[in-house]
Structures are given as C-alpha cells and as structure tokens.
Design a protein around this motif. Sequence first.
Motif, PDB file in Angstrom:
ATOM      1  N   GLU A  29      -5.063 -10.689  -6.774  1.00 52.83           N
ATOM      2  CA  GLU A  29      -4.204 -11.079  -7.895  1.00 52.83           C
ATOM      3  C   GLU A  29      -4.017 -12.598  -7.967  1.00 52.83           C
ATOM      4  OE1 GLU A  29      -0.049 -10.015  -7.475  1.00 52.83           O
ATOM      5  OE2 GLU A  29       0.180  -9.882  -9.652  1.00 52.83           O
ATOM      6  N   HIS A  31      -2.420 -15.983  -8.056  1.00 53.74           N
ATOM      7  CA  HIS A  31      -1.158 -16.496  -7.504  1.00 53.74           C
ATOM      8  C   HIS A  31      -1.094 -17.999  -7.763  1.00 53.74           C
ATOM      9  CE1 HIS A  31      -0.558 -12.672  -5.369  1.00 53.74           C
ATOM     10  NE2 HIS A  31       0.651 -13.097  -5.047  1.00 53.74           N
ATOM     11  N   THR A  39      -3.394 -13.294  -1.525  1.00 52.74           N
ATOM     12  CA  THR A  39      -2.103 -13.685  -0.934  1.00 52.74           C
ATOM     13  C   THR A  39      -1.273 -12.490  -0.463  1.00 52.74           C
ATOM     14  OG1 THR A  39      -1.925 -15.822  -2.059  1.00 52.74           O
ATOM     15  CG2 THR A  39       0.149 -14.717  -1.550  1.00 52.74           C
ATOM     16  N   ASP A  40      -1.085 -11.491  -1.313  1.00 50.98           N
ATOM     17  CA  ASP A  40      -0.225 -10.358  -0.931  1.00 50.98           C
ATOM     18  C   ASP A  40      -0.791  -9.628   0.287  1.00 50.98           C
ATOM     19  OD1 ASP A  40       1.361 -10.964  -3.090  1.00 50.98           O
ATOM     20  OD2 ASP A  40       0.513  -9.415  -4.390  1.00 50.98           O
ATOM     21  N   GLY A 109       2.668  -5.700   0.195  1.00 52.36           N
ATOM     22  CA  GLY A 109       2.957  -7.126   0.078  1.00 52.36           C
ATOM     23  C   GLY A 109       3.156  -7.538  -1.369  1.00 52.36           C
ATOM     24  N   HIS A 159       6.970 -14.663  -7.427  1.00 51.33           N
ATOM     25  CA  HIS A 159       5.504 -14.695  -7.326  1.00 51.33           C
ATOM     26  C   HIS A 159       4.924 -16.118  -7.224  1.00 51.33           C
ATOM     27  CE1 HIS A 159       1.551 -12.941  -8.218  1.00 51.33           C
ATOM     28  NE2 HIS A 159       1.331 -14.070  -8.847  1.00 51.33           N
ATOM     29  N   GLU A 164       6.597 -17.454  -1.208  1.00 51.26           N
ATOM     30  CA  GLU A 164       5.220 -16.975  -0.977  1.00 51.26           C
ATOM     31  C   GLU A 164       4.315 -18.137  -0.556  1.00 51.26           C
ATOM     32  OE1 GLU A 164       3.384 -12.933  -2.923  1.00 51.26           O
ATOM     33  OE2 GLU A 164       3.506 -14.672  -4.229  1.00 51.26           O
TER      34      GLU A 164
HETATM   35 ZN   LIG Z   1       2.238 -12.090  -4.268  1.00 50.19          ZN
END
Ligand SMILES: [Zn+2]
Length: 239
Positions: A29, A31, A39-40, A109, A159, A164
């Motif tokens: 995704e 970011h 990242t997640d 995450g 986000h 993060e």
């Molecule tokens: Zn994220």
Amino acid sequence: MLIKGLTMEEFERGLEKTRTLVVPFGTVEAHGVHLPLGTDTLIIQEVVRRVSERTTVFVAPPVHYGQCTSTAQHPGTISISAETLRRIITDIVRDGFRKGLRRFVLVSGHGGGIHTSAMREAAELLTEELKGVVIAAFAIYDILPPEAMDLADTKNDSHAGELETSLILSLSEELVKGRGREEYPDLPKPIVAADKRRYWPGAVWGNPAKASKSKGDRLFDIMEKSLLDLVRRIEEFGG
Ligand SMILES: [Zn+2]
C-alpha cells in the motif's frame, strides 16, 4: 517459534507446548512519498518477531496483501478484496485447526475499516464453525494503551504520519526516503469518492516531519508488550 523454519517433527513437538498460532497481516500500500509499500507488513512482522522471542507460540509467515480503500488508486497499492481476505483467513484457520492448533491471534499492521471488519467477520464465522477454537482478529493499533498515541506531537496522526514514519526509522533509517508533506485526507464522507487521489494526493495522514527513531523505538516496545499481553490472555482464555 517461527513456523517457516520448523520441520514437521519440530512442529509436532511444539504442539505439546502451545496450541497458539499468531498470524501477521500486512498490505502492499502507498504510504506517502517517503515510506515503502510494505510498511504495514514490515511493522507487524517486527512486532510478532519480538513476541516470538518472549513466549512460546507458533508464528506464521505474514499475509503480505490486504484490503486498501482510500489508497486504492495510489501508485503501488495492490489491494485484495474483503472477500479474498476472509477466504484466506478461513483457509488458514481451518487448516491450522486440522493440524492441532486451537488459538489464533490474527494481528494486522493495517487498520483500514473494511480490512479489519473482514478479519473480524471471518473470525466470528469460524468461531461458530470450529468447536473449541479461540480467535482474536484486530489491528495492532486497536489494542494499544492511550499513551501510545501520546507519543505523537501531531493530533490525529495516522497513515504514513509521525508514528508510522517513526516505526520505519526505528527499523532502518535507509527505508525512509526523505519526508512526505503534512497532509490530512479530505474525502467527502459519507459519499464514496470515485477519484480518491483528488481528495488525498499525498497518501499521508499526519506530519511525517515530526517523526524520530526514538519515538519508533518506544512505540515498538509498547506494541510488543500489548501483543504479548494479548497472547498470554488468549492462551488462558476458556472459550
Ligand atoms: Zn500503514
């Protein structure tokens, strides 16, 4: 115990010590312009790795794909549907159950609303179906104490924002490519926007400029403790 490194016999012996499997869920995704698409996944993998060193449970390899809504049209996001996510969860839990596992910690995450509701819905149906199973399905951010969010100087941080970005700095400063601009999505809720990038061009929710490695270090410690507490709770949970 990271199951990708176990043999079948080690897995069988492991079942004498624990019946709990922790499964991390991430996304591919966008970011912001500064954080990686994974990242997640990177964040949740690190949290479960730490937990696996503190207690004897099985830890599965991550599910790298998740359901993304607001970032669906941003470059690099590769989303799966809520239906696919429910099916992946259902298959993993049913087959893990056949192999003797009884407790499942499905930890994401990614905190997206449709994504986490799909996880919870699958968990509800599986709990009805499988006698004696105990499942927790949630985003890591849902189980953190309030002081976790107090680490952010930015109000309404989310986000690819301050926290993060701090977590990824804590993992490796080389993974962070500069800093995206401070931004907050302006989606016309409850209307579903066809062109989401128009309302959220940078895919940042918060202020990445306030991020620091030390905030990330502290947040990882809090995440580790919160997940460890939950794993211990589910291991003792009577159903
Ligand atoms: Zn994220």
